[in-house]
Design a protein around this motif. Structure first.
Motif, PDB file in Angstrom:
ATOM      1  N   GLN A 491       0.850  -1.200   0.000  1.00  0.00           N
ATOM      2  CA  GLN A 491       0.000   0.000   0.000  1.00  0.00           C
ATOM      3  C   GLN A 491       0.877   1.238   0.000  1.00  0.00           C
ATOM      4  N   SER A 492       0.337   2.313  -0.538  1.00  0.00           N
ATOM      5  CA  SER A 492       1.071   3.573  -0.442  1.00  0.00           C
ATOM      6  C   SER A 492       0.506   4.338   0.744  1.00  0.00           C
ATOM      7  N   GLU A 493       1.245   5.337   1.164  1.00  0.00           N
ATOM      8  CA  GLU A 493       0.827   6.120   2.332  1.00  0.00           C
ATOM      9  C   GLU A 493      -0.495   6.840   2.067  1.00  0.00           C
ATOM     10  N   ASN A 494      -0.795   7.054   0.788  1.00  0.00           N
ATOM     11  CA  ASN A 494      -1.985   7.823   0.442  1.00  0.00           C
ATOM     12  C   ASN A 494      -3.188   6.955   0.078  1.00  0.00           C
ATOM     13  N   SER A 495      -3.111   5.655   0.352  1.00  0.00           N
ATOM     14  CA  SER A 495      -4.263   4.795   0.053  1.00  0.00           C
ATOM     15  C   SER A 495      -4.774   4.187   1.348  1.00  0.00           C
ATOM     16  N   ILE A 496      -6.031   3.763   1.306  1.00  0.00           N
ATOM     17  CA  ILE A 496      -6.632   3.181   2.510  1.00  0.00           C
ATOM     18  C   ILE A 496      -6.232   1.715   2.565  1.00  0.00           C
ATOM     19  N   GLY A 497      -5.300   1.398   3.426  1.00  0.00           N
ATOM     20  CA  GLY A 497      -4.848   0.014   3.552  1.00  0.00           C
ATOM     21  C   GLY A 497      -5.655  -0.713   4.612  1.00  0.00           C
ATOM     22  N   SER A 498      -5.338  -1.986   4.770  1.00  0.00           N
ATOM     23  CA  SER A 498      -6.062  -2.788   5.768  1.00  0.00           C
ATOM     24  C   SER A 498      -5.442  -2.663   7.152  1.00  0.00           C
ATOM     25  N   ASP A 499      -4.292  -1.990   7.247  1.00  0.00           N
ATOM     26  CA  ASP A 499      -3.622  -1.838   8.541  1.00  0.00           C
ATOM     27  C   ASP A 499      -4.220  -0.686   9.342  1.00  0.00           C
ATOM     28  N   PRO A 500      -4.305  -0.841  10.660  1.00  0.00           N
ATOM     29  CA  PRO A 500      -4.720   0.289  11.502  1.00  0.00           C
ATOM     30  C   PRO A 500      -3.747   1.454  11.348  1.00  0.00           C
ATOM     31  N   LEU A 501      -4.288   2.667  11.392  1.00  0.00           N
ATOM     32  CA  LEU A 501      -3.444   3.861  11.341  1.00  0.00           C
ATOM     33  C   LEU A 501      -2.873   4.137  12.724  1.00  0.00           C
ATOM     34  N   GLU A 502      -1.930   5.081  12.793  1.00  0.00           N
ATOM     35  CA  GLU A 502      -1.389   5.508  14.086  1.00  0.00           C
ATOM     36  C   GLU A 502      -2.515   6.123  14.926  1.00  0.00           C
ATOM     37  N   PRO A 503      -2.427   6.062  16.264  1.00  0.00           N
ATOM     38  CA  PRO A 503      -3.430   6.742  17.100  1.00  0.00           C
ATOM     39  C   PRO A 503      -3.569   8.209  16.697  1.00  0.00           C
ATOM     40  N   LEU A 601      -5.597  10.738  22.436  1.00  0.00           N
ATOM     41  CA  LEU A 601      -5.493  10.822  23.894  1.00  0.00           C
ATOM     42  C   LEU A 601      -5.424   9.429  24.524  1.00  0.00           C
ATOM     43  N   LEU A 602      -6.197   8.491  23.972  1.00  0.00           N
ATOM     44  CA  LEU A 602      -6.240   7.123  24.516  1.00  0.00           C
ATOM     45  C   LEU A 602      -5.079   6.266  24.027  1.00  0.00           C
ATOM     46  N   LYS A 603      -4.301   6.776  23.045  1.00  0.00           N
ATOM     47  CA  LYS A 603      -3.205   6.011  22.424  1.00  0.00           C
ATOM     48  C   LYS A 603      -3.718   4.712  21.815  1.00  0.00           C
ATOM     49  N   LYS A 604      -4.885   4.781  21.183  1.00  0.00           N
ATOM     50  CA  LYS A 604      -5.496   3.618  20.527  1.00  0.00           C
ATOM     51  C   LYS A 604      -5.632   3.897  19.037  1.00  0.00           C
ATOM     52  N   SER A 605      -5.538   2.846  18.239  1.00  0.00           N
ATOM     53  CA  SER A 605      -5.676   2.998  16.785  1.00  0.00           C
ATOM     54  C   SER A 605      -7.100   2.714  16.335  1.00  0.00           C
ATOM     55  N   VAL A 606      -7.466   3.353  15.222  1.00  0.00           N
ATOM     56  CA  VAL A 606      -8.737   3.051  14.561  1.00  0.00           C
ATOM     57  C   VAL A 606      -8.522   1.829  13.666  1.00  0.00           C
ATOM     58  N   ARG A 607      -9.555   1.012  13.514  1.00  0.00           N
ATOM     59  CA  ARG A 607      -9.456  -0.213  12.711  1.00  0.00           C
ATOM     60  C   ARG A 607      -8.966   0.077  11.294  1.00  0.00           C
ATOM     61  N   GLY A 608      -8.205  -0.839  10.742  1.00  0.00           N
ATOM     62  CA  GLY A 608      -7.699  -0.689   9.378  1.00  0.00           C
ATOM     63  C   GLY A 608      -8.820  -0.756   8.356  1.00  0.00           C
ATOM     64  N   GLY A 609      -8.692  -0.001   7.261  1.00  0.00           N
ATOM     65  CA  GLY A 609      -9.657  -0.046   6.168  1.00  0.00           C
ATOM     66  C   GLY A 609     -10.977   0.639   6.452  1.00  0.00           C
ATOM     67  N   LEU A 610     -11.065   1.397   7.565  1.00  0.00           N
ATOM     68  CA  LEU A 610     -12.337   1.994   7.998  1.00  0.00           C
ATOM     69  C   LEU A 610     -12.418   3.474   7.627  1.00  0.00           C
ATOM     70  N   ILE A 611     -13.581   3.884   7.091  1.00  0.00           N
ATOM     71  CA  ILE A 611     -13.886   5.306   6.883  1.00  0.00           C
ATOM     72  C   ILE A 611     -15.042   5.674   7.812  1.00  0.00           C
ATOM     73  N   ILE A 612     -14.909   6.819   8.496  1.00  0.00           N
ATOM     74  CA  ILE A 612     -15.938   7.279   9.446  1.00  0.00           C
ATOM     75  C   ILE A 612     -16.570   8.548   8.882  1.00  0.00           C
ATOM     76  N   VAL A 613     -17.908   8.597   8.827  1.00  0.00           N
ATOM     77  CA  VAL A 613     -18.584   9.800   8.326  1.00  0.00           C
ATOM     78  C   VAL A 613     -19.630  10.274   9.340  1.00  0.00           C
ATOM     79  N   GLY A 614     -19.944  11.552   9.269  1.00  0.00           N
ATOM     80  CA  GLY A 614     -20.996  12.089  10.144  1.00  0.00           C
ATOM     81  C   GLY A 614     -20.604  13.403  10.786  1.00  0.00           C
TER      82      GLY A 614
END
Length: 682
Positions: A491-503, A601-614
């Protein structure tokens, strides 16, 4: 002569007598038919100085010895004649030996003289057993006996004196350890690269790491590594030219007897005799016996193989190098990265599982003149002697209670990562008593995890279900942040990969509005001491400032529900909005902004491959989205695997096509806390 730089002066101050100018080595190695380490052995004896006068004097001696003792093509009869006329002749040659059962004696082979029946005593053979497997380079005194020449089938040539071309000093590690304390870590990495003839100045960080990873089999016992990449990157050079403890097998048949043990004679094979056995042009390798690959698999797993009822242990590392004819992205579209391997290994996930590291050969530049150093480096025989002594140590213990691996690593993954980390740390810190700082330990862990994950990703591509979880992660220290390690070619840095992103990092899609189309964004938040939210974009898009204002107020007012006992008012958040489409305003992305603030703040990552809207209002209510079907279609197009939306979108999504609905996992949230819990890695 090249002007000496700071690294040369530092090395000269603490390693006098163990250095050689690498451009001198190239001069001789092109002229004479011997490997680099043979030339360096002589240069180290006579030219291990930075004094130009001493170097010139030593060069004359080295040139004289190489001229008088190495046999060039067409000079064979001249040297034989000298042996006859003078009674003996001194030569430098590759010596191998075999037992002749007809005469119950050993005979040696000297390829440069085309002699295959040279007398040699059993004592000399037993003292230097390696001549019975692959052989080694040595300084020899070849004698000639005229009386024996008169006998029928007589063997007039004999070897009386033999000296292996490798360092005799045993105290090398203390010298190396003391020298290491005078260098910074980055200087030491550069110095190691110069010691194998490479100039580090123009190399990228990834290229340097690849060269250092190539060295690990020399310092780590029973280490199995694969390197596939373009031609001309020097893949086999290190294993052929730098160390007498390495043996290179060029493409073709590999016999079980030569590799492991000869069942007829009991003679131990290459993996017992050498620190490293390298298969060059691996695509052409095949074994003479059907179970050859199985014996090799067993050895790669346990370091043991059987001879009848007896089990034999060895610690030779296995290196497999080969050429990759296509680009990496294309290869991953049509198959997997073990494609160039021999057929019996190519799709065998059990064989792959025994590979500790897959070195990305495409990260190494082609070897050209500017890449070769003219500066000082360690003499090869000193370096290889240090490496062979370090093999007896292990540095896995430095990981205990300092580093914690994520749940995706199996037992074999953990073992592979441990061995790579141990090897890399040994290269940087030759003594086990030296303190290893966290940043150097993390450097080794990231290389080790990436090179092992590359193996796991190929197993997944072959179709084995048990290898599907490849999200390798680690935590340094009991209170550290979980960090994920990916393989860049996936994956490139600019694509949505399956890996969790940094917190603190979240993918989102703005629904658009006011004549702006929907667009993909990544919100990146860093947290530190201070207070308030600072947006780094210049200028700050007004719509995004408004969204982050809603996110900030909701974080403060609902802190207990969202982040527990952490008080967000005592932290400063720096925010950056990265746009990936024509849309730049960042409108209505406050739920994603709020989750980015919370996870930083929680030092937790968001799931890989996820987009959040709202969008969340100041009072905490979730606003409706006017175009959820369009957002879902964009999410699929961008490569997302999951989409988190307000539950109010559920009915409108009935208009989403069946094809689109099968390509993405759509989940719903009712409020900010529900969204946060569903977004984070479990």
């Amino acid at each position: 002569m090249t002007e000496l730089d700071q690294l040369d002066h530092t090395a000269a101050a603490c390693l006098d007598g163990y250095l050689v100018r690498k451009d001198l080595v190239r001069t001789f190695s092109r002229q004479f038919p011997v490997p680099t380490y043979v030339v360096e052995f002589l240069l180290g004896r006579y030219c291990a100085s930075i004094d130009p006068a001493e170097i010139e004097e030593g060069l004359a001696i080295v040139e004289r010895q190489l001229k008088s003792r190495t046999v060039k093509a067409g000079e064979e009869e001249l040297f034989k004649s000298r042996a006859r006329e003078n009674g003996e002749v001194k030569i430098i040659d590759l010596i191998t030996a075999r037992l002749d059962p007809k005469t119950d004696s050993y005979v040696a082979t000297l390829p440069s003289l085309q002699l295959t029946d040279v007398r040699i005593s059993a004592d000399l053979v037993n003292e230097h057993e390696r001549m019975l497997t692959g052989g080694f380079y040595a300084e020899l005194t070849l004698t000639y006996d005229a009386a024996i020449a008169q006998e029928t089938k007589g063997r007039p040539f004999g070897i009386e004196v033999l000296r292996e071309i490798q360092l005799s000093t045993r105290d090398v590690l203390n010298i190396l350890t003391n020298a290491r304390t005078k260098f910074t870590t980055e200087e030491w990495k550069d110095f190691l690269l110069r010691s194998i003839g490479i100039e580090p100045v123009t190399l990228s960080e990834r290229a340097k790491n690849a060269f250092l990873l190539r060295m690990v089999p020399f310092v780590e016992r029973n280490y199995n590594i694969v390197e596939l990449g373009p031609r001309g990157t020097g893949k086999s050079h290190l294993f052929q030219q730098i160390s007498p403890y390495a043996h290179l097998i060029s493409g073709g048949k590999a016999t079980v007897a030569r590799m492991f043990v000869n069942n007829n004679t009991g003679q131990r094979g290459l993996v017992c005799q050498y620190d490293v056995v390298c298969f060059d042009e691996v695509s052409g390798i095949s074994f003479d016996q059907k179970d050859g690959v199985n014996i090799m698999k067993g050895y790669m797993e346990s370091g043991e193989f059987s001879r009848g009822k007896e089990s034999i242990r060895a610690d030779g590392s296995i290196v497999l190098v080969g050429n990759f004819e296509v680009d990496v992205e294309h290869q991953q579209r049509i198959g997997h990265l073990f494609g160039p391997m021999p057929q019996e290994m190519r799709d065998d996930t059990a064989f792959m599982d025994r590979i500790h590291a897959y070195l990305p050969g495409w990260d190494v530049p082609k070897i050209h003149k500017e890449l070769l150093t003219d500066h000082f480096g360690l003499v090869s025989d000193f370096l290889s002697e240090c490496w062979t002594q370090i093999r007896n140590q292990s540095r896995v213990s430095i990981l205990q209670n300092r580093v914690f691996f994520g749940g995706a690593l199996s037992g074999r993954d953990t073992n592979a990562v441990n061995k790579t980390v141990s090897g890399l740390i040994k290269l940087l810190y030759p003594s086990s008593e030296m303190e290893v700082p966290d940043e150097d330990l993390e450097w080794a862990i990231r290389i080790a995890m990436e090179s092992r994950r590359r193996v796991k990703e190929q197993q997944k591509r072959v179709g084995a279900a048990e290898y599907r979880n490849t999200h390798f992660s680690y935590v340094i220290g009991a209170d550290g942040i979980e960090k994920f390690v990916s393989t860049p070619e996936l994956q490139s840095e600019n694509s949505i990969g399956s890996d969790p992103l940094e917190p603190g990092q979240v993918w989102t899609i703005s629904p658009g509005g006011n004549e702006e189309h929907p667009g993909l964004y990544r919100i990146e938040v860093n947290e530190g001491p201070g207070s308030g939210v600072k947006i780094l974009n210049k200028p700050v898009p007004p719509a995004f400032r408004e969204s982050m204002g809603y996110a900030e107020q909701n974080l403060y007012s609902r802190a207990m529900q969202l982040v527990g006992d952490k008080d967000p008012r005592h932290h400063e958040f720096t925010v950056q909005l990265r746009a990936f489409d024509a849309a730049k305003s960042g409108t209505k992305v406050s739920i994603a902004g709020l989750i980015a603030l919370c996870t930083s703040l929680l030092k937790k990552s968001v799931r890989g491959g996820l987009i959040i809207v709202g969008e969340i209002a100041l009072g905490g209510s979730i606003e409706p989205i006017h175009n959820p079907v369009t957002l879902a279609e964009i999410a699929v197009e961008k490569g997302a695997t999951a989409l988190l939306m307000p539950v109010t979108c559920r009915r409108q999504l009935l208009d989403l096509s069946d094809d689109m609905a099968t390509k993405i996992d759509i989940q719903f949230y009712s409020d900010a806390r529900d969204a946060l819990l569903k977004a984070m890695v479990e």
